[in-house]
Design an enzyme around this catalytic site. Structure first.
Site, PDB file in Angstrom:
ATOM      1  N   LEU A  14       0.735  -1.157   0.042  1.00 26.35           N
ATOM      2  CA  LEU A  14       0.060   0.079   0.043  1.00 26.35           C
ATOM      3  C   LEU A  14       0.941   1.116   0.002  1.00 26.35           C
ATOM      4  CD1 LEU A  14      -2.719  -0.972   2.370  1.00 26.35           C
ATOM      5  CD2 LEU A  14      -2.783  -1.016   0.217  1.00 26.35           C
ATOM      6  N   HIS A  15       1.598   1.321  -1.125  1.00 25.33           N
ATOM      7  CA  HIS A  15       2.547   2.603  -1.250  1.00 25.33           C
ATOM      8  C   HIS A  15       2.236   3.240  -2.649  1.00 25.33           C
ATOM      9  CE1 HIS A  15       6.057   4.764  -0.442  1.00 25.33           C
ATOM     10  NE2 HIS A  15       6.533   4.406  -1.654  1.00 25.33           N
ATOM     11  N   ALA A  16       2.427   4.371  -2.573  1.00 30.83           N
ATOM     12  CA  ALA A  16       2.173   5.230  -4.028  1.00 30.83           C
ATOM     13  C   ALA A  16       0.958   5.096  -4.723  1.00 30.83           C
ATOM     14  CB  ALA A  16       3.431   5.128  -4.975  1.00 30.83           C
TER      15      ALA A  16
END
Length: 92
Positions: A14-16
């Site tokens: 759950l990044h960018a």
């Protein structure tokens, strides 16, 4: 309260971009959804699922389990929609 756990399917977690897609979807849900990273079967401190920064601070990577919770009308609908989104590969 309704809660559901799911696994993060995106290879970057759950990044960018995946965090942005989840936050946008959460902001459009009828119920406010909280999300927490699960470690050793226990959910950690929840953050607002509609916050990109909050999602990225979870440190939830590929294959990590997260717990989504919401209260009130449409809680199940909102949580289920986000759980299904997180369970998809959002990297593409």
């Amino acid at each position: 309260m309704y809660q559901r756990r799911t696994l993060v399917a995106s290879s970057v977690g759950l990044h960018a971009r995946p965090a942005g897609l989840v936050a946008k979807s959460a902001a459009g849900q009828p119920a406010k959804v909280q999300i927490a990273k699960v470690s050793d079967g226990v959910a950690g401190d929840p953050v607002d699922a509609a916050s990109v920064l909050g999602l990225m601070t979870l440190g939830a990577g590929f294959g990590d389990e997260v717990e989504l919770t919401a209260e009130g009308d449409q809680a199940q609908t909102s949580v289920d929609a986000l759980a299904e989104l997180i369970a998809q590969d959002l990297d593409a």
